[in-house]
Design an enzyme around this catalytic site. Sequence first.
Site, mmCIF file in Angstrom:
data_model
loop_
_atom_site.group_PDB
_atom_site.id
_atom_site.type_symbol
_atom_site.label_atom_id
_atom_site.label_comp_id
_atom_site.label_asym_id
_atom_site.label_seq_id
_atom_site.Cartn_x
_atom_site.Cartn_y
_atom_site.Cartn_z
ATOM 1 N N HIS A 101 -45.982 8.598 24.634
ATOM 2 C CA HIS A 101 -46.719 9.444 25.576
ATOM 3 C C HIS A 101 -48.179 9.357 25.146
ATOM 4 C CE1 HIS A 101 -42.793 11.586 25.251
ATOM 5 N NE2 HIS A 101 -42.968 11.930 26.511
ATOM 6 N N ASP A 104 -48.985 11.563 22.245
ATOM 7 C CA ASP A 104 -48.352 11.230 20.948
ATOM 8 C C ASP A 104 -49.347 10.458 20.087
ATOM 9 O OD1 ASP A 104 -45.981 12.071 22.106
ATOM 10 O OD2 ASP A 104 -45.240 10.034 22.475
#
Length: 439
Positions: A101, A104
């Site tokens: 993501h 992240d």
Amino acid sequence: MSEMFKEIPKIAYEGSSSRNPLAFKYYDAERVVAGKTMREHLRFAMAWWHTLCATGTDMFGPGTADKSFGAEPGTMAHAFAKVDAGFEVMEKLGIDYFCFHDVDLVPEAATIAETNRRLDEIGDYIAGKMKETGLKNLWGTANLFSNPRYANGAGSSNSAEVYCFAAAQIKKALDLTVKFGGLGYVFWGGREGYETLLNTDMKFEQENIATLMRMAVEYGRGIGFTGDFFIEPKPKEPMKHQYDFDAATSVNFLKEYGLNRDFKLNIEANHATLAGHTFQHELRVAAMNGMLGSVDANQGDLLLGWDTDEFPFNIYDTTFCMYEILKAGGLKNGGLNFDAKNRRPSSTHADIFKGFILGMDAFALGLVKAAALIEDGRLDAFVKERYASFESGVGKRIRSGAATLDELAAEAEKLEAPASPGSGGQEYLQSVVNAVFFG
Ligand code: XLS
Ligand code: NI
Ligand code: NI
């Protein structure tokens, strides 16, 4: 870059009699099964979020695992350290792909512009490491569920401003995915659903989600993304009801809004469980609609009602997953992404590797057993025979679409004995499965 996990060697295949906890028992990357190497069939991926970010925090207490990797969490130094740690994990395990993501990768800043600047910085670093190591990106996605602005969803939000933020994040996540040469781009509708219909216009929200996806396709194709877009169905959690409930619901949504040419499904084992389906059921629904795109490889716990994201352990499940994948002719732009995390008490760095070893071995064994079931032929033969009445006579006319109700009613009247479907053979078939499994 210095080695982070000094106590962990490169994980080798040692065979099922090995008692070395840091060795593969079944995953032998170059072994050929059903015409391809295990590595090609399985296309394992590491999930950035679980492996490098999650510390085991739950509703009742803080994390137990140290994922600082020698840097201060929340800083760019930490973001870089996570890249180094992640590449070391993948290289030591022989995992070829990763999934991420946007958030992240870097700590989210106060403005989109600053977050994007950070993403550019880390993106360059990751791209460099990819070039150096040959490791690849399976898919990217935008986290449209953690930030408080997404409390009412992203594409389904009641706020047009929130919707714009979601669009901005998707745009940047697509840029990164293309930069990394990713094979897919995922939409998991974390908060795309509702808590109560008393405040919700469901049709309006679904139309808006479709519009956002259409814009993503347009933008992605425009910047050279040739992979697949994926919807990852999940029935609930965090929302009470999520729109992408299961594979069948998602297929219908994609067809309804004309997105089915660009989208396939990313099926997650634990989400199937939450939807009240088996993993195999969800894979079959996707496959029979030509939409089996990719897999989030984990498993749930039937005694718990949430997404426990455990590393795969159940060989029946991994086998039937690989059975569906083999029958579908493989995953084109997909792979097996370990959307899986260690249990909270498994808090050491070695546990990270042991989790992957468990999952990779479980899928390698599943692949071998699935290929053996197909090779054995008894399941296929039984299914063929079970529908044999449709191969000739009136059955064939039904299949061709030529039969009429009048004709079939006349046919039924001619029958002397009551029609019988014959035995379903479930117990026999299950015993065949066990015989193939255990010899
Ligand atoms: C959560 C989902 C999530 C997606 C990516 O349940 O599985 O991790 O895979 O957003
Ligand atoms: Ni997932
Ligand atoms: Ni999940």
